[in-house]
Design an enzyme around this catalytic site. Sequence first.
Site, PDB file in Angstrom:
ATOM      1  CG  ASP A 296      -0.229  -0.136   2.524  1.00  0.00           C
ATOM      2  OD1 ASP A 296       1.008  -0.329   2.506  1.00  0.00           O
ATOM      3  OD2 ASP A 296      -0.892  -0.048   3.576  1.00  0.00           O
TER       4      ASP A 296
ATOM      5  CG  HIS B 266      19.849   6.425 -18.689  1.00  0.00           C
ATOM      6  ND1 HIS B 266      18.890   6.027 -19.579  1.00  0.00           N
ATOM      7  CD2 HIS B 266      20.183   7.673 -19.056  1.00  0.00           C
ATOM      8  CE1 HIS B 266      18.658   6.994 -20.452  1.00  0.00           C
ATOM      9  NE2 HIS B 266      19.437   8.009 -20.158  1.00  0.00           N
TER      10      HIS B 266
ATOM     11  CG  ASP C 142      22.276  13.988 -15.821  1.00  0.00           C
ATOM     12  OD1 ASP C 142      21.518  14.922 -15.493  1.00  0.00           O
ATOM     13  OD2 ASP C 142      22.206  13.410 -16.931  1.00  0.00           O
TER      14      ASP C 142
ATOM     15  CG  ASP D 268      18.678  17.348 -17.748  1.00  0.00           C
ATOM     16  OD1 ASP D 268      19.502  16.799 -17.005  1.00  0.00           O
ATOM     17  OD2 ASP D 268      18.298  16.859 -18.837  1.00  0.00           O
TER      18      ASP D 268
ATOM     19  CG  HIS E 264      24.418  10.782 -25.009  1.00  0.00           C
ATOM     20  ND1 HIS E 264      24.398  12.149 -25.085  1.00  0.00           N
ATOM     21  CD2 HIS E 264      25.460  10.459 -24.196  1.00  0.00           C
ATOM     22  CE1 HIS E 264      25.377  12.630 -24.330  1.00  0.00           C
ATOM     23  NE2 HIS E 264      26.045  11.631 -23.784  1.00  0.00           N
TER      24      HIS E 264
ATOM     25  CG  HIS F 161      16.491  16.405 -23.567  1.00  0.00           C
ATOM     26  ND1 HIS F 161      15.881  17.093 -22.547  1.00  0.00           N
ATOM     27  CD2 HIS F 161      17.620  15.869 -23.025  1.00  0.00           C
ATOM     28  CE1 HIS F 161      16.597  16.947 -21.431  1.00  0.00           C
ATOM     29  NE2 HIS F 161      17.665  16.230 -21.694  1.00  0.00           N
TER      30      HIS F 161
ATOM     31  CG  HIS G 217      14.132  13.241 -21.781  1.00  0.00           C
ATOM     32  ND1 HIS G 217      14.487  11.927 -21.801  1.00  0.00           N
ATOM     33  CD2 HIS G 217      15.232  13.905 -21.329  1.00  0.00           C
ATOM     34  CE1 HIS G 217      15.742  11.793 -21.383  1.00  0.00           C
ATOM     35  NE2 HIS G 217      16.208  12.982 -21.081  1.00  0.00           N
TER      36      HIS G 217
ATOM     37  CD  GLU H 232      21.703  15.814 -22.224  1.00  0.00           C
ATOM     38  OE1 GLU H 232      22.136  14.914 -21.504  1.00  0.00           O
ATOM     39  OE2 GLU H 232      20.516  16.174 -22.241  1.00  0.00           O
TER      40      GLU H 232
ATOM     41  CE1 TYR I 183      29.144   9.811 -20.674  1.00  0.00           C
ATOM     42  CE2 TYR I 183      28.820   9.909 -23.064  1.00  0.00           C
ATOM     43  CZ  TYR I 183      28.533  10.379 -21.795  1.00  0.00           C
ATOM     44  OH  TYR I 183      27.648  11.416 -21.650  1.00  0.00           O
TER      45      TYR I 183
ATOM     46  NE  ARG J  47      25.089  13.317 -19.295  1.00  0.00           N
ATOM     47  CZ  ARG J  47      25.199  12.098 -18.797  1.00  0.00           C
ATOM     48  NH1 ARG J  47      25.936  11.183 -19.402  1.00  0.00           N
ATOM     49  NH2 ARG J  47      24.569  11.764 -17.678  1.00  0.00           N
TER      50      ARG J  47
ATOM     51  CD  GLU K 174      21.770  17.596 -19.242  1.00  0.00           C
ATOM     52  OE1 GLU K 174      22.101  16.778 -18.359  1.00  0.00           O
ATOM     53  OE2 GLU K 174      20.721  17.491 -19.915  1.00  0.00           O
TER      54      GLU K 174
END
Length: 437
Positions: free
Chosen positions: A41, A231, A248, A259, A343, A347, A354, A379, A383, A403, A405
């Site tokens: 719950d 991610h 990030d 972001d 990538h 965006h 996004h 961004e 890598y 990275r 961004e």
Amino acid sequence: MVGPALSESEYLSRQSAFLGQLPESSLVLIPTNPVTYRSNDTVYPYRANSYMLYLCGWSEPEAVLMAHHEASEWVTTLFVQPRDTKAELWEGRRVGVEGAALGWPVDRTCSIGKLSDCVSEFLDDCESVYYLPDLNPELDELVSRTQAVELADPTTALDDMRVIKSDAEVAMIQQSSDIASEAHIAAMRATSPGIAEWEIQSVIEAVFTARRSCWAYQSIVGGGENATILHYKSNNNRIADGDLVLVDAGCEVSGYASDITRTWPVSGKFSDQQREIYELVLKAQMAGIDACQAGSVWLSMHRATSVVLAQGLIELGILDCTVEEAIGDDMEFNGPYRNFFMHGTGHMLGLDVHDVGGGRQGDKDEGPILQPGMVVTVEPGLYFGSWRDDIEIPDRYAGIGVRIEDDVLVTADGPVVLTSGCPKTIEEIEALVGSEG
Ligand code: GLY
Ligand code: MN
Ligand code: MN
């Protein structure tokens, strides 16, 4: 009672701009997101549907916005949970039907309990229904039973509107960007060798909470090789001295997201190899920001970052080919540079991190034309995960992930970096990391 995030006039003008595009014989039904269960719950933190927020700023669950045409004008009705002492005793206060009528930009309000009866009547009288499916089973059932009406997608018209941000929306994204910048600075200051990913996450999210915001997406804190997992979000490793950490993390203010990604050395000093990759990504990122010009196609940003990264990978001896070959014939973005930058460049950003609109890099389609009022992320990254078995990773750069961004507003006078409060030059970062003492 927390009212809608923006002014009544802004919501009303959105409603009339949207409804004015639809046939008068249509019915609009915008349900909000359902409450979702995490375990038994226990529920996930509730977040209203972005179209609901966009059209009327209603953020409680169990709600539907309806619009129908009557006596030569559009009439909006918001169905909401009614006040209920027993339910509120357990789940928290509700605005209720009367509260919604007083504080929200709709013509009528009604209890969600009357949804079926009320909507059935309007469904019988309309020719088409502009509807968001799969959010409210009761509405899905009602709409599917009504065979005579044509189903239409409200998101096409709404997305065209959402993609251009008003001044008030830009102000929200700016607030969100300022909080996220402050969070990244606090995390840099608190970083010292031996720190763990979760400890950096806690510094970041403490700032979000202290500023009455919440994360817009799960914070990514990847130390060392974890920075090469796009991610990554387990955030459960201690970071070795000498490693970089990639963070990030962005927050949400009244539904509007920021972001930001920054990458810094936990020791406070970039190694030569880390510096080479960092400087290259930063140069590509600046080129990407410069490409955020009104009138340019969406793909311009990706072209700009790709050319700089491909050129740099060749100069560093990582690739042995021409820039064109590195990027792929006809700028297909599928050449060998893609092994290290896999990538897109960015965006759209808004009510969703996004956000609606934008293009997909790598498509032949060059995407939409950038226009003043659009907010985009820029961004690029590189890598070099040594754990990969699909490609050869150059020894010198093994284990590095970088990275950078920022969030950028497109204006008639050029790009405006909304996250400029968050430092990103090597000098700024080296001065900040560990400065908390
Ligand atoms: N934080 C998700 C992204 O950068 O797209
Ligand atoms: Mn992003
Ligand atoms: Mn991000």
